[in-house]
Design an enzyme around this catalytic site. Structure first.
Site, mmCIF file in Angstrom:
data_model
loop_
_atom_site.group_PDB
_atom_site.id
_atom_site.type_symbol
_atom_site.label_atom_id
_atom_site.label_comp_id
_atom_site.label_asym_id
_atom_site.label_seq_id
_atom_site.Cartn_x
_atom_site.Cartn_y
_atom_site.Cartn_z
ATOM 1 N N GLU A 165 0.823 -1.219 0.000
ATOM 2 C CA GLU A 165 0.000 0.000 0.000
ATOM 3 C C GLU A 165 0.856 1.267 0.000
ATOM 4 O OE1 GLU A 165 -2.788 -0.306 3.242
ATOM 5 O OE2 GLU A 165 -4.092 -1.616 2.081
ATOM 6 N N GLU A 317 -6.486 -8.209 -0.076
ATOM 7 C CA GLU A 317 -6.870 -8.180 1.339
ATOM 8 C C GLU A 317 -8.335 -7.796 1.462
ATOM 9 O OE1 GLU A 317 -4.716 -5.451 3.761
ATOM 10 O OE2 GLU A 317 -2.784 -6.016 2.942
HETATM 11 C C1 GLA Z 1 -4.148 -2.628 5.022
HETATM 12 C C2 GLA Z 1 -2.806 -3.271 5.243
HETATM 13 C C3 GLA Z 1 -2.841 -4.422 6.190
HETATM 14 C C4 GLA Z 1 -3.768 -4.165 7.344
HETATM 15 C C5 GLA Z 1 -5.115 -3.833 6.798
HETATM 16 C C6 GLA Z 1 -6.191 -3.719 7.844
HETATM 17 O O1 GLA Z 1 -4.826 -3.092 3.941
HETATM 18 O O2 GLA Z 1 -2.184 -3.657 4.048
HETATM 19 O O3 GLA Z 1 -1.534 -4.663 6.630
HETATM 20 O O4 GLA Z 1 -3.252 -3.143 8.114
HETATM 21 O O5 GLA Z 1 -5.007 -2.637 6.098
HETATM 22 O O6 GLA Z 1 -6.257 -2.476 8.424
#
Ligand code: GLA
Length: 685
Positions: A165, A317
């Site tokens: 991210e 995710e």
């Molecule tokens: C993001 C991150 C994860 C986790 C999620 C949930 O997508 O990539 O590592 O922190 O958020 O909050």
């Protein structure tokens, strides 16, 4: 590597990946470094029980892999990879560079970003790095190289996941240097920069590159084109970090897909540019389980992800249940995990992956749900995860299937940034993702397939183009839209579009500059609504609707009037125009219509263009999409009602892959029910 090579290479690497996984990837982030070794055996046993075939290893594990500069501790990673491989679980191996260890940031404080408000983003969170920091890049390259050297040929590794991210926006001295380099490449000369930025206004003329800095904090009224270029620059600077690590991995292993994961409606990275550089698009998404219509915004994000490369994508995710990012974190109520997972697949995902496998005992996200929750296999959410993992293989044949749409909806980061980041507009409270979603929702609810497009897209395959409030459009897109309409396309365009060029300068001689000829009229003034002001709008057939927020003061030239204001200062003046152009048509909506009236206007234009929905006569709570292979079509049907079954007319006979039974017309979906109906390919000879 050229973008073209990256694109085609990516497509074939993903084909090989799908063949290896043998269906939809199912699993999630796995963080064995947080647990005693004794827990790992239970992990892999339960993974197998739940049907897990892919885990992402190593995200944020930098401190566990390199506890001191240059000293690597790979033993635990070796063991985890071997264990997973022995149990037939493939690995998406991550570089850990989203979380620099304290030795790096303490040793080199310039690695920390300074945020837009001037505050240093300190240690103790994650993403606390300045992407323009040479020191950060040097250390990120070193750990990436070490990982690639060690694990390039490990048989468990099926995919590489670069960082996580990408996001921080830096305002540091080193980001100023990098910004100047970027500007030099974009403009060549200071004169061109001064022209583009319109710097004679307020005496902002630059006489040396060293005088150019990132825009200062938002309380000041700063140069709008400088702000816009800074958004473009930051997206590119972040992308450079990704490309650097990707190229290191690629040099060690050329046949595995490499990607990074995106965020929902993420403002700071132009994912159209990013998608060309990765082998597949991947998304992390957390629709708020407390909001009944969160699935609408999820759907538009999914269609964006699918459209970025016009290919299936990876749901990297999602949450098994609640998250830990809202003030109140509601659970996913029974049935929603299954429905939401199939929704992503319906819109092109080739995976259902979660953050994370086992719920952490500590850390900020200790209450973020996981596939395996704190309360273990007795928990409801585990049972839903296990049931889903066991069920997904039934639709394995649909993996890799693609989709097509007749309707295109513009989603461009430059349009977004122009509208929301540059200030000084007639009103400054536009919410671009919300506006795009407002234009998308009626199409979703009427079971129309929608592709997202950007300024670089080829529009020739579409019959309808929808442009939501694109204040800024570039010249290439302007020409493409004109060509599209002249060739017979239908354009539905909303107020305050086409106003400025890519330099954020007003197109003259009249609004809506880029689209004046297409719209068949000009706008002499923009009238943002006063607080709580609403307007009556009367359509040609005598029906009426309410509008608010905005009025274009329109003067038709070649267009006919579809609706006029029936109240307020502009009473009697046009609100919606209809213009025949070449073989095509343009419907221009100069105000914000109430939802039902906007839906009828939009869907009317879509129907007039000869575009039929996937289903005729299905209730609005039913979402329908189609994915196709050379052999078969797969109709995904999702009932978003928690309380009511839905009767859905089927376009043809088929088999519901989830039940194994024949699907006959009409099919009845239980509340929150799903069907995946295979029919013979409509394109088959
Ligand atoms: C993001 C991150 C994860 C986790 C999620 C949930 O997508 O990539 O590592 O922190 O958020 O909050």
């Amino acid at each position: 590597m050229t973008s073209n090579e990256a694109r085609h290479g990516g497509t074939s690497r993903m084909e090989a990946f799908r063949a290896r996984i043998g269906g939809f990837a199912f699993g999630g982030d796995y963080n064995p470094e947080q647990w005693d070794r004794s827990v790992w055996d239970e992990d892999v046993a339960l993974m197998r029980r739940a049907g897990v075939n892919l885990v992402t290893l190593g995200v944020f594990a930098w401190a566990s892999l390199e506890p001191e500069p240059g000293r690597f501790t790979f033993a635990w990673m070796d063991e985890a990879l071997d264990l997973l491989h022995a149990h037939g679980i493939s690995v998406d191996l991550a570089t850990p560079t989203a979380a620099p260890p304290v030795w790096l940031t303490d040793g080199h404080p310039e690695v920390h970003p300074v945020m837009e408000d001037g505050e240093v983003f300190g240690f103790g969170n994650r993403l606390h790095f300045d992407p323009t920091s040479p020191r950060y890049r040097e250390h990120a390259a070193r750990i990436t190289t070490a990982l690639a050297e060690r694990y390039a040929d490990h048989p468990a590794v099926a995919m590489w996941h670069i960082s996580n991210e990408y996001g921080p926006v830096p305002y540091t001295p080193q980001s100023a240097v990098a910004f100047r380099d970027w500007l030099r490449r974009r403009y060549g000369t200071l004169e061109a920069l001064n022209d583009a930025w319109y710097t004679r206004f307020w005496s902002q003329v630059y006489t040396s590159w060293d005088q150019v800095n990132p825009p200062e904090i938002p309380r000041s009224w700063s140069n709008p084109t400088r702000r816009l270029d800074y958004k473009r620059f930051v997206s590119d600077a972040l992308l450079e970090c990704y490309v650097m690590e990707r190229d290191i991995v690629r040099a060690h292993r050329s046949d595995l897909p490499i990607l990074t994961n995106y965020m929902r409606f993420y403002r700071h990275a132009d994912y159209w540019r990013w998608a060309r550089e990765q082998d597949a698009v991947a998304l992390d998404i957390y629709p708020n389980p407390g909001h009944d219509d969160a699935f609408v915004s999820a759907a538009v994000n999914y269609d964006l992800m699918r459209s970025l490369r016009d290919e299936p994508w990876i749901l990297m995710e999602q949450a098994a249940s609640s998250v830990s990012q809202w003030q109140v974190n509601n659970v996913k109520r029974p049935g929603h995990l299954r429905l939401g997972s199939y929704q992503a697949i319906a819109h092109g995902a080739d995976s259902v992956l979660f953050f994370q496998w086992r719920a952490s005992r500590g850390g900020h996200e200790r209450f973020h749900s996981a596939m395996l929750p704190h309360s273990g296999t007795g928990a409801r959410s585990w049972q839903e995860v296990e049931a889903l993992g066991t069920e997904l293989p039934r639709i394995a044949e649909a993996v890799g299937a693609t989709s097509r749409a007749d309707v295109a909806l513009l989603f461009d980061w430059n349009a977004w940034w122009g509208l929301t980041e540059t200030h000084g507009l007639p009103r400054n409270d536009f919410d671009y993702p919300a506006l795009v979603t407002d234009h998308y929702r009626p199409l979703l609810e009427a079971q129309h397939a929608v592709d997202m497009v950007n300024f670089d897209s080829d529009l020739s395959g579409y019959r309808v183009l929808v442009i939501p409030n694109a204040y800024l459009v570039d010249d290439r897109f302007t020409a493409e839209v004109s060509r599209f309409v002249h060739a017979g396309g239908t354009l539905v365009c909303s107020y305050f579009s086409g106003v400025v060029d890519a330099r954020n300068q007003v197109r003259q001689p009249a609004y809506p500059g880029a689209f004046r000829a297409l719209v068949g009229g000009y706008v002499d003034e923009y009238w943002p609504a006063r607080e709580n002001e609403t307007f009556d709008v009367e359509f040609a057939d005598g029906s009426t609707a309410r509008a608010d927020f905005w009025q274009d003061s329109i003067h038709p030239e070649t267009a006919t009037v579809l609706a006029s204001y029936a109240s307020g200062q502009l009473a009697g003046r046009p609100a919606i125009l209809d213009n025949a152009v070449g073989a095509g048509r343009v419907v221009y909506v100069g105000t914000r219509l109430e939802a039902d009236a906007f839906r009828d206007t939009l869907l009317g234009a879509v129907a007039d263009a000869g575009v039929r929905p996937l289903l005729a006569g299905a209730p609005a709570c039913v979402e329908a999409t189609r994915r196709s292979t050379a052999e078969a079509d797969y109709l995904f049907l999702l009932n978003h009602s928690e309380t009511d079954p839905a009767e859905v007319p089927l376009p043809g006979a088929g088999q519901d892959l989830l039940t194994g039974k024949d699907a006959t017309d009409p099919i009845v979906l239980a509340p929150l029910g799903v069907a995946v109906v295979r029919t013979a390919s409509a394109d088959a000879p």
